[in-house]
Design a protein around this motif. Structure first.
Motif, mmCIF file in Angstrom:
data_model
loop_
_atom_site.group_PDB
_atom_site.id
_atom_site.type_symbol
_atom_site.label_atom_id
_atom_site.label_comp_id
_atom_site.label_asym_id
_atom_site.label_seq_id
_atom_site.Cartn_x
_atom_site.Cartn_y
_atom_site.Cartn_z
ATOM 1 N N SER A 59 0.863 -1.226 -0.018
ATOM 2 C CA SER A 59 0.136 -0.017 0.004
ATOM 3 C C SER A 59 0.779 1.240 0.010
ATOM 4 O O SER A 59 0.668 2.316 -0.688
ATOM 5 N N THR A 60 2.040 1.227 0.751
ATOM 6 C CA THR A 60 2.873 2.444 0.667
ATOM 7 C C THR A 60 3.494 2.571 -0.363
ATOM 8 O O THR A 60 3.517 3.875 -0.983
ATOM 9 N N SER A 61 4.000 1.703 -1.153
ATOM 10 C CA SER A 61 4.535 1.853 -2.444
ATOM 11 C C SER A 61 3.673 2.293 -3.477
ATOM 12 O O SER A 61 3.880 3.106 -4.242
ATOM 13 N N HIS A 62 2.497 1.835 -3.473
ATOM 14 C CA HIS A 62 1.334 2.207 -4.522
ATOM 15 C C HIS A 62 0.946 3.835 -4.134
ATOM 16 O O HIS A 62 0.910 4.365 -4.976
ATOM 17 N N MET A 63 1.015 3.948 -2.822
ATOM 18 C CA MET A 63 0.385 5.371 -2.723
ATOM 19 C C MET A 63 1.776 6.615 -3.031
ATOM 20 O O MET A 63 1.276 7.330 -3.421
ATOM 21 N N LEU A 64 3.060 5.961 -2.848
ATOM 22 C CA LEU A 64 4.110 6.750 -3.241
ATOM 23 C C LEU A 64 4.275 6.862 -4.853
ATOM 24 O O LEU A 64 4.402 8.023 -5.253
ATOM 25 N N ALA A 65 3.880 5.940 -5.491
ATOM 26 C CA ALA A 65 3.820 5.895 -6.787
ATOM 27 C C ALA A 65 2.796 6.861 -7.181
ATOM 28 O O ALA A 65 2.888 7.543 -8.354
ATOM 29 N N SER A 66 1.422 6.789 -6.790
ATOM 30 C CA SER A 66 0.423 7.584 -6.984
ATOM 31 C C SER A 66 0.724 9.232 -6.903
ATOM 32 O O SER A 66 0.456 9.868 -7.832
ATOM 33 N N ILE A 67 1.448 9.373 -5.930
ATOM 34 C CA ILE A 67 1.649 10.610 -5.553
ATOM 35 C C ILE A 67 2.649 11.440 -6.571
ATOM 36 O O ILE A 67 2.625 12.573 -7.303
ATOM 37 N N LEU A 68 3.677 10.519 -6.850
ATOM 38 C CA LEU A 68 4.579 10.997 -7.696
ATOM 39 C C LEU A 68 4.016 11.079 -9.141
ATOM 40 O O LEU A 68 4.537 12.002 -9.942
ATOM 41 N N GLN A 69 3.231 10.389 -9.314
ATOM 42 C CA GLN A 69 2.493 10.258 -11.046
ATOM 43 C C GLN A 69 1.734 11.602 -10.914
ATOM 44 O O GLN A 69 1.939 12.330 -12.018
ATOM 45 N N GLU A 70 0.981 12.219 -9.679
ATOM 46 C CA GLU A 70 0.284 13.186 -9.910
ATOM 47 C C GLU A 70 1.321 14.414 -10.195
ATOM 48 O O GLU A 70 0.836 15.543 -10.489
ATOM 49 N N ALA A 71 2.637 14.359 -9.692
ATOM 50 C CA ALA A 71 3.689 15.454 -9.471
ATOM 51 C C ALA A 71 4.033 15.681 -10.973
ATOM 52 O O ALA A 71 4.985 16.418 -11.103
ATOM 53 N N GLY A 72 3.648 14.500 -12.056
ATOM 54 C CA GLY A 72 4.180 14.724 -13.058
ATOM 55 C C GLY A 72 5.314 13.771 -13.474
ATOM 56 O O GLY A 72 5.743 13.879 -14.853
ATOM 57 N N TYR A 73 5.906 12.883 -12.622
ATOM 58 C CA TYR A 73 6.962 12.220 -13.182
ATOM 59 C C TYR A 73 6.483 10.796 -13.568
ATOM 60 O O TYR A 73 5.437 10.317 -13.425
ATOM 61 N N THR A 74 7.451 10.110 -14.287
ATOM 62 C CA THR A 74 7.227 8.902 -14.920
ATOM 63 C C THR A 74 7.914 7.967 -13.820
ATOM 64 O O THR A 74 8.984 7.912 -13.351
ATOM 65 N N VAL A 75 6.927 7.156 -13.443
ATOM 66 C CA VAL A 75 7.176 6.396 -11.984
ATOM 67 C C VAL A 75 7.270 4.852 -12.444
ATOM 68 O O VAL A 75 6.218 4.215 -12.910
ATOM 69 N N GLY A 76 8.400 4.240 -11.963
ATOM 70 C CA GLY A 76 8.400 2.788 -12.289
ATOM 71 C C GLY A 76 7.755 2.213 -10.848
ATOM 72 O O GLY A 76 8.204 2.764 -9.586
ATOM 73 N N ASP A 130 15.837 -3.686 -15.272
ATOM 74 C CA ASP A 130 16.228 -3.627 -16.713
ATOM 75 C C ASP A 130 14.966 -2.788 -17.556
ATOM 76 O O ASP A 130 15.599 -1.979 -18.316
ATOM 77 N N TYR A 131 13.931 -3.094 -16.986
ATOM 78 C CA TYR A 131 12.662 -2.444 -17.868
ATOM 79 C C TYR A 131 12.868 -0.713 -17.468
ATOM 80 O O TYR A 131 12.789 -0.019 -18.358
ATOM 81 N N PHE A 132 13.011 -0.618 -16.209
ATOM 82 C CA PHE A 132 12.839 0.645 -15.781
ATOM 83 C C PHE A 132 14.111 1.627 -16.074
ATOM 84 O O PHE A 132 13.941 2.720 -16.576
ATOM 85 N N ALA A 133 15.046 1.058 -16.324
ATOM 86 C CA ALA A 133 16.352 1.593 -16.718
ATOM 87 C C ALA A 133 16.249 1.842 -18.582
ATOM 88 O O ALA A 133 16.560 3.025 -18.770
ATOM 89 N N LYS A 134 15.690 0.988 -19.138
ATOM 90 C CA LYS A 134 15.441 1.209 -20.610
ATOM 91 C C LYS A 134 14.371 2.148 -20.888
ATOM 92 O O LYS A 134 14.493 2.839 -21.970
ATOM 93 N N GLU A 135 13.444 2.031 -20.059
ATOM 94 C CA GLU A 135 12.360 3.135 -20.218
ATOM 95 C C GLU A 135 12.645 4.465 -19.438
ATOM 96 O O GLU A 135 11.753 5.480 -19.726
ATOM 97 N N LYS A 136 13.587 4.560 -18.974
ATOM 98 C CA LYS A 136 14.289 5.806 -18.429
ATOM 99 C C LYS A 136 13.132 6.768 -17.641
ATOM 100 O O LYS A 136 12.910 7.750 -17.595
ATOM 101 N N VAL A 137 12.705 5.791 -16.545
ATOM 102 C CA VAL A 137 11.892 6.266 -15.456
ATOM 103 C C VAL A 137 12.274 7.426 -14.674
ATOM 104 O O VAL A 137 13.668 7.318 -14.515
ATOM 105 N N ASP A 138 11.581 8.431 -14.307
ATOM 106 C CA ASP A 138 12.145 9.486 -13.321
ATOM 107 C C ASP A 138 12.565 8.882 -11.909
ATOM 108 O O ASP A 138 13.781 9.369 -11.418
ATOM 109 N N ILE A 139 11.680 7.966 -11.525
ATOM 110 C CA ILE A 139 12.061 7.463 -10.221
ATOM 111 C C ILE A 139 11.242 5.995 -10.156
ATOM 112 O O ILE A 139 10.388 5.688 -11.091
ATOM 113 N N ALA A 140 11.874 5.184 -9.213
ATOM 114 C CA ALA A 140 11.300 3.641 -9.121
ATOM 115 C C ALA A 140 11.019 3.653 -7.894
ATOM 116 O O ALA A 140 11.852 3.778 -6.913
#
Length: 411
Positions: A59-76, A130-140
């Protein structure tokens, strides 16, 4: 191999904790480093948040991802286990990794996996990095699988380490005291990297302080530092603790100046976790009249909170569809369940699923009465047939029970 053949090969050929238990547990990070080097160290190209803990890390991981997505970042987002499809484990901005990428990764590296006896989990972590690095996410956001110190994800150097809480679970691997388990989880604390602790006890706090001091890491106890609350679409009672952990983690990230997250992003992110990330199985409502709730809580600490929340509900009759895995300490969890419910005992369809007659007999010792059913689906179906509109149905006991439910929407 096509996607289904690839997934079957991964499940059947390689040790996988969720199916096999102890035989899949690795005693060191040698293979994780070996695979990372083979893949040209993709984790070194990532900015990460590392999330460990007994309960709430998903749950914590998903909340963090959701917030960072709302901030406009590409999130793995890397989490485990999955409920329906393997690809749920690896997402970018809520979109699952493609079947083609999974197939190509396995095909390309299959000989290496076989030659070096890579575990299912090591292989999957390598795929995610490997996937996150190739897709150049802003944060994982990287969720620990089990423990921390020896977990295959523990080759990363994150921006911040997060430990949600400590409770007795997986004691055959992590130790049978809170101090021992805390020590394993605290193994994700890295030199000079800040750490956020969600909840602590008198037994665990000294362990965290000692490890942080040893690593010259700033330590933040979220439960002491965060007093305000925000509404969220994740409405389980236990989420209030996870939200504090998330808010403190975001505060640390903001202080580092690499990312900018505003309060509006936090509010919106917490309200749209499911929509943004696809999270399922956390106090999730599947029906109304009767009200049907499922939850993946499966150890004493998690079940206690969920079962207490059920008692706050208004209903005529309580129906509980229950299944567990065979390494569950039944004498620890069964006393938590109410005796004034009708039980539907089932076995999740995995090798580690506990036989229904064993569960039924153990439950009987605690005055939990019900029939056995050949599958989760049949138990669930019967609970609905037996219920009136004013009843309440709860389904749980294991991730693998929830995985077999027809989950496709929230109410």
């Amino acid at each position: 191999m096509n996607y289904q053949e690839t997934i079957n090969w991964m499940f059947n050929q390689l040790p996988m904790y969720q199916l096999q238990g102890a035989s899949a547990y690795k005693k060191d990070l040698t293979n994780a480093h070996l695979l990372s080097n083979h893949l040209d160290n993709p984790e070194k190209k990532l900015k990460c948040i590392h999330v460990a803990g007994t309960n709430g890390k998903g749950s914590t991981s998903h909340m963090l991802a959701s917030i960072l997505q709302e901030a406009g970042y590409t999130v793995g987002l890397y989490t485990s286990p999955h409920l329906k499809d393997y690809r749920e484990r690896i997402k970018i901005n809520g979109e699952e990794i493609s079947e083609d990428f999974v197939c190509e990764f396995i095909t390309k590296n299959k000989a290496f996996f076989e030659a070096n006896d890579m575990s299912f989990f090591e292989m999957t972590v390598g795929l995610a990095f490997d996937y996150f690095a190739k897709e150049k996410v802003d944060i994982a956001i990287i969720e620990v699988g089990m423990g921390g110190r020896l977990d295959a994800t523990n080759i990363i150097t994150p921006l911040v380490s997060v430990i949600t809480n400590i409770a007795l679970d997986h004691t055959q691997f992590l130790g049978n005291t809170l101090e021992a388990i805390a020590s394993e989880k605290a193994g994700i604390i890295k030199p000079n990297i800040p750490v956020v602790i969600g909840e602590y006890t008198p037994e665990t706090k000294p362990v965290f302080l000692s490890k942080a001091n040893e690593n010259h890491s700033e330590i933040y106890f979220a439960s002491d530092l965060i007093s305000h609350n925000y509404p969220s679409d994740l409405i389980g009672d236990y989420q209030k603790h996870n939200k504090k952990t998330v808010l403190q983690t975001i505060a640390v990230i903001n202080s580092q100046k690499e990312f900018k997250i505003y309060e509006t992003d936090i509010k919106s992110g917490l309200l749209n976790v499911v929509q943004n990330t696809g999270l399922e199985g956390r106090w999730q409502q599947l029906g109304d009249s009767p009200k049907i709730i499922c939850d993946t809580a499966h150890n004493k600490n998690g079940l206690e909170i969920v079962l207490n929340q059920i008692q706050k509900e208004k209903f005529d009759t309580l129906h509980i569809v229950l299944g567990v895995v065979n390494d569950k300490d039944l004498d620890e969890v069964l006393p938590l369940f109410p005796t004034n419910a009708i039980y539907y005992f089932c076995k999740p369809n995995i090798p580690r699923g506990l036989e229904t007659n064993v569960l039924q007999q153990a439950a009987l010792k605690h005055n939990l009465i019900g029939d056995t059913y050949p599958s989760v689906a049949s138990a669930y179906s019967q609970s609905k047939k037996n219920s009136t509109s004013n009843d309440f149905i709860f389904v749980g006991g294991s991730n693998f029970v929830i995985a077999e439910l027809p989950i496709n929407k929230r109410i």
